[in-house]
Motif scaffolding. Structure first.
Motif, short mmCIF file in Angstrom:
data_model
loop_
_atom_site.label_atom_id
_atom_site.label_comp_id
_atom_site.label_asym_id
_atom_site.label_seq_id
_atom_site.Cartn_x
_atom_site.Cartn_y
_atom_site.Cartn_z
N PHE A 426 0.84 -1.19 0.00
CA PHE A 426 0.00 0.00 0.00
C PHE A 426 0.87 1.25 0.00
O PHE A 426 1.88 1.33 0.71
CB PHE A 426 -0.92 0.02 1.22
N THR A 427 0.47 2.20 -0.83
CA THR A 427 1.13 3.51 -0.88
C THR A 427 0.08 4.57 -0.58
O THR A 427 -1.10 4.29 -0.47
CB THR A 427 1.76 3.75 -2.25
N ILE A 428 0.53 5.80 -0.45
CA ILE A 428 -0.41 6.89 -0.13
C ILE A 428 0.08 8.17 -0.80
O ILE A 428 1.27 8.35 -1.05
CB ILE A 428 -0.53 7.08 1.39
N GLY A 429 -0.85 9.02 -1.13
CA GLY A 429 -0.55 10.34 -1.66
C GLY A 429 -1.44 11.35 -0.97
O GLY A 429 -2.19 11.03 -0.05
N GLY A 430 -1.37 12.57 -1.41
CA GLY A 430 -2.19 13.59 -0.77
C GLY A 430 -2.32 14.83 -1.62
O GLY A 430 -1.51 15.08 -2.52
N SER A 431 -3.36 15.59 -1.33
CA SER A 431 -3.56 16.91 -1.93
C SER A 431 -3.42 17.94 -0.82
O SER A 431 -3.98 17.75 0.28
CB SER A 431 -4.94 17.01 -2.57
N ILE A 432 -2.68 19.00 -1.07
CA ILE A 432 -2.39 19.99 -0.03
C ILE A 432 -2.86 21.36 -0.48
O ILE A 432 -2.51 21.82 -1.58
CB ILE A 432 -0.89 20.03 0.29
N GLY A 433 -3.64 22.00 0.35
CA GLY A 433 -4.01 23.40 0.16
C GLY A 433 -3.25 24.24 1.18
O GLY A 433 -3.17 23.88 2.36
N VAL A 434 -2.68 25.35 0.73
CA VAL A 434 -1.89 26.21 1.60
C VAL A 434 -2.52 27.59 1.64
O VAL A 434 -2.77 28.20 0.59
CB VAL A 434 -0.43 26.33 1.11
N GLY A 466 -7.20 16.03 -9.75
CA GLY A 466 -6.82 14.63 -9.64
C GLY A 466 -5.95 14.26 -8.48
O GLY A 466 -5.53 13.12 -8.34
N GLY A 467 -5.65 15.18 -7.58
CA GLY A 467 -4.85 14.85 -6.41
C GLY A 467 -3.36 14.97 -6.64
O GLY A 467 -2.90 15.39 -7.69
N ARG A 468 -2.61 14.64 -5.60
CA ARG A 468 -1.15 14.80 -5.52
C ARG A 468 -0.71 16.14 -6.09
O ARG A 468 0.04 16.23 -7.04
CB ARG A 468 -0.42 13.68 -6.23
N SER A 469 -1.23 17.19 -5.49
CA SER A 469 -0.91 18.53 -5.95
C SER A 469 -0.86 19.47 -4.75
O SER A 469 -1.33 19.15 -3.66
CB SER A 469 -1.98 19.02 -6.94
N VAL A 470 -0.26 20.63 -4.99
CA VAL A 470 -0.21 21.69 -3.98
C VAL A 470 -0.81 22.95 -4.59
O VAL A 470 -0.40 23.38 -5.66
CB VAL A 470 1.24 21.97 -3.53
N GLN A 471 -1.80 23.48 -3.92
CA GLN A 471 -2.43 24.73 -4.34
C GLN A 471 -2.26 25.74 -3.22
O GLN A 471 -2.54 25.43 -2.06
CB GLN A 471 -3.93 24.51 -4.63
N ILE A 472 -1.82 26.96 -3.55
CA ILE A 472 -1.58 27.96 -2.52
C ILE A 472 -2.52 29.15 -2.70
O ILE A 472 -2.84 29.53 -3.83
CB ILE A 472 -0.10 28.43 -2.52
N HIS A 473 -2.97 29.68 -1.59
CA HIS A 473 -3.82 30.87 -1.58
C HIS A 473 -3.18 31.88 -0.63
O HIS A 473 -3.00 31.60 0.55
CB HIS A 473 -5.23 30.54 -1.12
N THR A 474 -2.80 33.03 -1.15
CA THR A 474 -2.25 34.10 -0.33
C THR A 474 -3.38 34.96 0.20
O THR A 474 -4.14 35.55 -0.58
CB THR A 474 -1.25 34.95 -1.13
#
Length: 727
Positions: A426-434, A466-474
């Protein structure tokens, strides 16, 4: 380097002999001696293989004359449970640490931080991690003296006056009593039937030079008492009485002229809440019980304090009693950066881990994710579990670029997590909002929910792609206290109509002669509701909702319909989910279509992703055998170089491996890794498997891939996806 040898005795090593070369080398032993901290090599079950002299000295200073064979035998149960989770993460390949007080079995503080490296292989069958104990020196009570020229403090009242006015019971010892005598006097004073011998041992182990508190139940039935008022304790505070200087006056002891050595005063308070239970209740209120991270309540409270400090309000609306250990955080925040990065982390495909491995495996995965977050955010950051598979974090950051870099490190840490359960990996990924908060914004404690909501919305944008991404909001000043940061939901897959689904095709090029020999068929969405929503995100939602087999069946029918009308021999590839591979209805539909027209099978290549192969190898292998018998070709998609996949393909007829995009990019960005990729390609060829490179975007990439004897490629350099069949 200091050369120290060790000898294995009863499962552990001491500093008296030479190491067994099959267990530890002289290098490992010598490494421990030059480390500044107490340290040891420890196996996954907690066995201490070898330790340095500093650990032995520190243990002896705390009353442990010989370092035990296992870490579990050294630490208190609660501290061992925390360390056990950190060890599990370290052996999973994630450097980890436990921050906070680590206690010995005696209850004494041992250290404040426990730091684990990733494991090393000592022999073919034995592994260990390097564990360092960051020790905390006990602060000694100091007696302040007035500066020269300053008026001395008012006269202390005589003993009789003092005792008459003091609200608690007091017992004074002159230092000549034995521990047993002291225990008998104190137990009699509180009318307790507590075990006198056990209490005497506790008193004997106290440091005579320090003020210390003991908690004694008044009855032996304390542990089984059901009601709170029956679970009260007596607090006995032992205060050393310093010897007076010459000419200072009368002694506080009852016996004139008695020796001052060991003189002390016991202050007794009755009906006190059990500190262990109070601490446990507080822990349960503010910590996630599984991972030990902060929960949503604790994280929101901490975020309020941070925002107030950024806005210049040091008080932060938090009472002194709630401040905990954060008095020094303000200076640390300021030195680390002028802004604050708040992360909202949603794990990708965690439901599959739970469904396929069970909740115990899901819990193990969450523990590894938590360890990864602790290691990545470090001591200046805060990590929390705020939902089932949702986490949050915050850390001081000087700029948006620094926040993005740290988010990328979190995802890289997730990529290194491997959880093997039987024949599954098993592996894992993630989506990150900043949400990045700059210095000087008009923010206060009430805006914590708003900032976390903005990070959540940024995370959702990543999910839409689709996931495994980083989105940033200032965060902008106009957004403060004005924006609704509520979570928007993705449309349900079942709500889409048939005319909103369409197919595109991307050409596959043979690198040897640069000719098109096939196409990959891709599912796309169209219409207003699909704006900004990637097909990968929608397909992931369809898998969670259980309708992906119907989507794959619809796509398969369209592909076979078009293939029947096309007399060419070009290969058509399409991705199949593992849910469809398992679904009898999907298999039956494929069998009936190809039985009616067997020539169609030679034009069809069905591919399944490597992650699905790792999670459900038996299902994928059975499906590949089924479609191979029908005459179809097969492929493993998004192959990232995992040898377990290649080893399982030895008994299967798999025609193609489609490389994960990162492997293609590494050929140009890191030429040294091209040799590794060349080895993978050779291994595939030896198994009779051909290779397709994906996401090729430049002529240089195409040329280098051809030099590695890769048969085919696809990507924007050769052609973008176009509507299919042509309109």
């Amino acid at each position: 380097m200091v050369q120290v040898s060790h000898r294995l005795i009863d499962g552990r090593l001491d500093q008296t002999g030479r190491a067994d070369s099959d267990i530890l080398s002289d290098f490992h032993a010598s490494l421990l001696e030059v480390l500044p901290n107490a340290a040891a090599f420890i196996t996954q079950d907690g066995s201490i293989l070898v330790h340095n002299t500093r650990l032995k000295t520190v243990c002896a200073d705390r009353g442990v004359l010989q370092v035990p064979a296992r870490l579990k035998d050294l630490l208190a149960e609660s501290s061992w449970n925390r360390c056990e989770a950190v060890l599990a993460a370290a052996f999973a390949g994630v450097p980890a640490q436990a921050s906070g007080t680590i206690l010995l079995r005696s209850g004494e503080v041992f250290c404040r931080h426990l730091i684990c490296t990733t494991f090393i292989a000592l022999t073919a069958a034995r592994r260990a991690v390097l564990v360092q104990f960051d020790l905390a020196d006990s602060a000694k009570d100091e007696i302040a003296t007035p500066p020269v020229g300053q008026t001395a403090s008012p006269r202390l009242p005589a003993a009789e006056e003092f005792l008459a006015q003091f609200p608690d019971d007091i017992v004074i010892f002159n230092g000549t009593e034995s521990a047993g005598e002291k225990a008998a006097v104190l137990l009699d004073a509180i009318s307790s039937n507590h075990d006198a011998d056990l209490f005497a041992e506790t008193l004997e182990g106290l440091d005579a030079g320090r003020t210390q508190s003991l908690y004694v139940p008044e009855t032996r039935s304390f542990e089984t008492a059901a009601f709170t008022d029956e679970r009260q304790m007596c607090e006995i505070r032992i205060v050393p009485i310093p010897a007076p200087a010459d000419g200072t006056g009368k002694s506080l002891t009852a016996t004139a002229g008695a020796s001052r050595t060991g003189a002390s005063m016991a202050i007794i308070r009755r009906n006190v809440d059990c500190p262990r239970e109070t601490a446990e209740n507080r822990r349960l209120a503010y910590l996630d019980p599984l991972t030990g991270l902060e929960n949503r309540r604790a994280f929101t409270r901490a975020l309020k304090r941070k925002l107030c400090r950024l806005a210049g309000d040091g008080a932060g609306g938090v009472a002194a009693g709630e401040a905990g250990g954060e008095a020094g955080d303000q200076d640390r925040d300021r030195t680390a950066g002028d802004g604050l990065a708040v992360f909202y982390i949603d794990l990708d495909e965690f439901k599959k881990v739970n469904d396929l491995g069970g909740h115990d495996v899901g819990d193990d995965m969450l523990l590894r994710v938590a360890a990864c977050l602790r290691a990545t955010l470090g001591e200046v950051g805060t990590a929390a579990r705020i939902g089932g598979d949702e986490f949050a974090g915050m850390v001081p950051a000087a700029s948006e670029e620094a926040a993005l870099e740290l988010a990328g490190k979190i995802l890289d840490g997730f990529d290194r997590i491997r959880l093997e359960v039987g024949d599954r990996v098993f592996t894992i990924g993630g989506s990150i909002g900043v949400a990045f908060v700059g210095d000087g914004l008009p923010l206060g404690a009430t805006d914590a929910a708003l900032i976390l909501g903005l990070a959540d919305r940024a995370c959702l944008r990543g999910k839409r792609f689709g996931g495994r991404s980083v989105q940033i909001h200032t965060v902008a000043p106009a957004e403060c206290r004005t924006q609704d940061a509520g979570r928007a939901e993705l449309p349900e897959p079942g709500s889409f109509r048939g005319n909103e689904l369409t197919l595109f095709a991307m050409p596959i090029i043979r690198l040897k002669d640069q000719q098109v020999f096939g196409s990959e068929i891709l599912l796309r969405l169209q219409g207003d509701r699909a704006a900004g929503l990637s097909s990968r995100a929608w397909i992931s939602a369809a898998e969670r909702s259980g309708v992906i087999a119907k989507v794959d069946a619809w796509t398969l029918d369209k592909v076979l319909d078009a293939a029947e009308c096309n007399t060419g021999r070009a290969i058509l590839t399409m991705n199949v989910s593992v849910e469809s591979a398992r679904d009898p209805g999907f298999r039956d539909g494929l069998y009936h279509r190809l039985s009616a027209n067997p020539l169609l099978a030679s034009k069809l290549c069905l591919e399944i992703g490597e992650k699905d192969f790792l999670r459900e190898p038996a299902v994928v292998e059975a499906f590949f055998k089924f479609v191979t018998d029908l005459g179809c070709q097969t492929a493993v998609d998004d192959f990232a170089g995992h040898w377990p996949v290649l080893s399982r393909l030895t008994g299967l007829r798999v025609e193609w491996l489609k490389l994960e995009a990162g492997l293609t990019q590494q050929v140009v960005e890191a030429p040294g890794k091209a040799a590794i990729l060349a080895g993978l390609v050779r291994a595939a060829h030896e198994l009779g498997i051909k290779v397709i490179a994906k996401h090729v975007e430049t002529a240089r990439e195409a040329r280098l891939l051809g030099e590695l004897n890769i048969e085919a490629a696809q990507g924007y350099y050769f052609g973008k996806p176009a509507p299919w069949p042509g309109r």
